[in-house]
Scaffold this motif. Structure first.
Motif, mmCIF file in Angstrom:
data_model
loop_
_atom_site.group_PDB
_atom_site.id
_atom_site.type_symbol
_atom_site.label_atom_id
_atom_site.label_comp_id
_atom_site.label_asym_id
_atom_site.label_seq_id
_atom_site.Cartn_x
_atom_site.Cartn_y
_atom_site.Cartn_z
ATOM 1 N N LEU A 97 0.819 -1.210 0.000
ATOM 2 C CA LEU A 97 0.000 0.000 0.000
ATOM 3 C C LEU A 97 0.853 1.260 0.000
ATOM 4 O O LEU A 97 0.521 2.251 -0.664
ATOM 5 C CB LEU A 97 -0.934 -0.004 1.217
ATOM 6 C CG LEU A 97 -2.140 -0.948 1.138
ATOM 7 C CD1 LEU A 97 -2.877 -0.965 2.471
ATOM 8 C CD2 LEU A 97 -3.086 -0.522 0.020
ATOM 9 N N VAL A 98 1.946 1.236 0.744
ATOM 10 C CA VAL A 98 2.848 2.391 0.773
ATOM 11 C C VAL A 98 3.420 2.645 -0.624
ATOM 12 O O VAL A 98 3.430 3.779 -1.113
ATOM 13 C CB VAL A 98 3.984 2.162 1.791
ATOM 14 C CG1 VAL A 98 5.129 3.155 1.549
ATOM 15 C CG2 VAL A 98 3.457 2.334 3.210
ATOM 16 N N GLY A 99 3.906 1.588 -1.274
ATOM 17 C CA GLY A 99 4.474 1.752 -2.604
ATOM 18 C C GLY A 99 3.460 2.300 -3.592
ATOM 19 O O GLY A 99 3.752 3.240 -4.352
ATOM 20 N N THR A 100 2.252 1.738 -3.571
ATOM 21 C CA THR A 100 1.212 2.204 -4.485
ATOM 22 C C THR A 100 0.813 3.638 -4.171
ATOM 23 O O THR A 100 0.638 4.467 -5.070
ATOM 24 C CB THR A 100 -0.023 1.294 -4.398
ATOM 25 O OG1 THR A 100 0.364 -0.073 -4.580
ATOM 26 C CG2 THR A 100 -1.044 1.665 -5.452
ATOM 27 N N THR A 113 10.639 9.758 -5.744
ATOM 28 C CA THR A 113 9.504 8.892 -5.386
ATOM 29 C C THR A 113 9.984 7.460 -5.176
ATOM 30 O O THR A 113 9.583 6.794 -4.209
ATOM 31 C CB THR A 113 8.437 8.922 -6.492
ATOM 32 O OG1 THR A 113 7.983 10.259 -6.686
ATOM 33 C CG2 THR A 113 7.248 8.045 -6.111
ATOM 34 N N PHE A 114 10.839 6.990 -6.068
ATOM 35 C CA PHE A 114 11.362 5.629 -5.956
ATOM 36 C C PHE A 114 12.126 5.440 -4.646
ATOM 37 O O PHE A 114 11.887 4.478 -3.899
ATOM 38 C CB PHE A 114 12.267 5.330 -7.145
ATOM 39 C CG PHE A 114 12.927 3.982 -7.083
ATOM 40 C CD1 PHE A 114 12.262 2.845 -7.492
ATOM 41 C CD2 PHE A 114 14.229 3.856 -6.596
ATOM 42 C CE1 PHE A 114 12.873 1.600 -7.424
ATOM 43 C CE2 PHE A 114 14.842 2.619 -6.527
ATOM 44 C CZ PHE A 114 14.164 1.490 -6.944
ATOM 45 N N LEU A 115 13.037 6.364 -4.331
ATOM 46 C CA LEU A 115 13.845 6.245 -3.129
ATOM 47 C C LEU A 115 12.981 6.345 -1.868
ATOM 48 O O LEU A 115 13.176 5.597 -0.899
ATOM 49 C CB LEU A 115 14.930 7.319 -3.110
ATOM 50 C CG LEU A 115 16.012 7.203 -4.201
ATOM 51 C CD1 LEU A 115 16.990 8.370 -4.100
ATOM 52 C CD2 LEU A 115 16.758 5.875 -4.077
ATOM 53 N N LEU A 116 12.031 7.274 -1.877
ATOM 54 C CA LEU A 116 11.147 7.426 -0.717
ATOM 55 C C LEU A 116 10.276 6.185 -0.531
ATOM 56 O O LEU A 116 10.029 5.763 0.606
ATOM 57 C CB LEU A 116 10.273 8.664 -0.876
ATOM 58 C CG LEU A 116 10.978 10.011 -0.703
ATOM 59 C CD1 LEU A 116 10.063 11.156 -1.126
ATOM 60 C CD2 LEU A 116 11.414 10.203 0.755
ATOM 61 N N THR A 152 0.388 9.254 5.594
ATOM 62 C CA THR A 152 -0.120 10.554 6.024
ATOM 63 C C THR A 152 1.016 11.551 6.192
ATOM 64 O O THR A 152 0.928 12.713 5.762
ATOM 65 C CB THR A 152 -0.905 10.432 7.340
ATOM 66 O OG1 THR A 152 -2.076 9.638 7.126
ATOM 67 C CG2 THR A 152 -1.331 11.804 7.856
ATOM 68 N N VAL A 153 2.104 11.109 6.816
ATOM 69 C CA VAL A 153 3.277 11.982 6.961
ATOM 70 C C VAL A 153 3.778 12.414 5.580
ATOM 71 O O VAL A 153 4.122 13.579 5.352
ATOM 72 C CB VAL A 153 4.397 11.268 7.743
ATOM 73 C CG1 VAL A 153 5.689 12.074 7.685
ATOM 74 C CG2 VAL A 153 3.967 11.060 9.190
ATOM 75 N N MET A 154 3.778 11.473 4.639
ATOM 76 C CA MET A 154 4.253 11.787 3.293
ATOM 77 C C MET A 154 3.335 12.781 2.598
ATOM 78 O O MET A 154 3.795 13.789 2.041
ATOM 79 C CB MET A 154 4.367 10.506 2.472
ATOM 80 C CG MET A 154 4.851 10.694 1.045
ATOM 81 S SD MET A 154 3.531 11.150 -0.135
ATOM 82 C CE MET A 154 2.515 9.678 -0.093
ATOM 83 N N THR A 155 2.034 12.546 2.607
ATOM 84 C CA THR A 155 1.120 13.404 1.859
ATOM 85 C C THR A 155 1.074 14.817 2.436
ATOM 86 O O THR A 155 0.926 15.790 1.701
ATOM 87 C CB THR A 155 -0.305 12.821 1.842
ATOM 88 O OG1 THR A 155 -0.741 12.566 3.182
ATOM 89 C CG2 THR A 155 -0.347 11.525 1.051
ATOM 90 N N LYS A 163 12.280 18.674 -3.798
ATOM 91 C CA LYS A 163 12.705 17.507 -4.569
ATOM 92 C C LYS A 163 11.789 16.294 -4.377
ATOM 93 O O LYS A 163 11.960 15.284 -5.052
ATOM 94 C CB LYS A 163 14.138 17.147 -4.214
ATOM 95 C CG LYS A 163 15.145 18.216 -4.652
ATOM 96 C CD LYS A 163 16.566 17.805 -4.340
ATOM 97 C CE LYS A 163 17.554 18.869 -4.816
ATOM 98 N NZ LYS A 163 18.965 18.499 -4.524
ATOM 99 N N ALA A 164 10.843 16.411 -3.451
ATOM 100 C CA ALA A 164 9.911 15.309 -3.219
ATOM 101 C C ALA A 164 8.539 15.579 -3.833
ATOM 102 O O ALA A 164 7.808 14.654 -4.169
ATOM 103 C CB ALA A 164 9.755 15.043 -1.724
#
Length: 329
Positions: A97-100, A113-116, A152-155, A163-164
């Motif tokens: 789910l995180v990857g998607t 995005t790939f690295l994160l 949630t932290v990411m969004t 850069k993100a």
């Protein structure tokens, strides 16, 4: 579900069954089971269908979903987590789910995005393990809380990093009252019913949702029936309360109800007439909570994710020991 014969480990996917007594499975099987465990199914066949559905929706989404599940599964092995848990896919589904999610919200075509996604898919294993220990005290599964926390932290945080974030503008907006047509056309009605299954993975296409439903049915017919019950319940609640037809038609109000219905009748609560009623009630609650959380997170540019499922399922599952007519699996 098809492999089920014992207690859950508290992670929130399907139960372990007697996998402890079975021969070790290959890494590929573990990854596929991790993808299937997003919908509680410890079935590699189901996972293969889910993965195919992601690729049908968009090859990059398929790559990121597979990447997340694989990285999470490999991280669990590297950390020495119990093989039975990893083999059942119970340390891979949050990573999927995180990857998607990262692919959808950050855009798949960026190195950041790939690295994160790789880092977050590893991190979510640690978060899952910590939460399983804490919530295990009350015999409450972690469900998809690890995915929800990390994503949630990411969004919310990504727009603060040049850069993100590649959307060009913040998604933060004040919540607005419902507007537009509320009456569903026939096309919107059946699209909404099927899209709810795909929206669990952020995929809105009705045919992708149908593939996910087929995958569930191949693993467990009761689970497929309850998924349909959850989607139908959400659709009924949305229509009765007058939700915007465009939003309903994309399955945005139904995916949490699908997960709740499955969880409350067959996965964490033994199936029966009372648990069916309980599941329908929970699915209705999850539909309303979805709309509420959409408004709560809107000013921060966040997303409701599967928080409505988590909040509803935690309450309903925690209450079971005090309800004589219900029994935990």
């Amino acid at each position: 579900m098809s492999d089920k014969a014992g207690p859950s480990d508290g992670s929130g996917g399907g139960t372990l069954g007697r996998l402890e007594n079975r021969p070790p499975v290959s890494f590929g099987m573990e990854v596929l089971r991790g993808i299937a465990q997003v919908d509680f199914m410890p079935s590699a066949l189901c996972g293969a269908v889910f993965l195919a559905a992601l690729f049908v929706s968009g090859w990059q989404h398929g790559v990121y979903g597979l990447l997340g599940a694989a990285v999470a599964t490999a991280t669990a092995h590297a950390l020495g987590i119990e093989h039975a848990l990893v083999g059942a896919g119970l340390r891979g589904f949050n990573g999927c789910l995180v990857g998607t999610g990262f692919s959808v919200f950050l855009g798949p075509g960026h190195w950041s995005t790939f690295l994160l996604a790789v880092f977050a898919s590893s991190l979510v294993v640690v978060v899952t393990t910590a939460l399983a220990i804490m919530l295990g005290t009350w015999d409450v599964p972690t469900f998809t809380i690890p995915f929800c926390l990390v994503t949630t932290v990411m969004t919310v945080g990504a727009p603060g990093f040049e850069k993100a974030w590649h959307q060009g503008h913040s998604l933060a907006a004040l919540p607005a009252t419902a507007s537009g047509r509320t009456a569903l056309t026939w096309d919107q009605t059946w699209h909404a019913f099927l899209s709810s299954f795909g929206q669990i993975f952020f995929m809105s296409q009705w045919y992708v949702g149908l593939m996910f439903l087929i995958g569930i049915a191949l693993a467990n017919r009761l689970a497929a029936v309850m998924a349909c019950v959850g989607s139908a319940t959400a659709l009924a609640v949305a229509v009765l309360l007058g939700a915007p037809a465009a939003e309903v038609g994309q399955g945005l109000l139904g995916y949490n109800a699908v997960l709740v219905a499955m969880a409350l009748c067959g996965v964490f609560i033994a199936p029966g007439p009372w648990s069916l009623v309980y599941a329908i009630g929970g699915a209705g609650v999850a539909t309303v909570v979805t709309a509420a959380l959409d408004n709560i997170v809107a000013p921060f540019g966040g997303h409701a994710l599967t928080w409505p499922f988590v909040l509803t399922a935690v309450v309903f599952v925690a209450a079971v020991p005090s309800i004589p007519r219900l029994r935990r699996t």
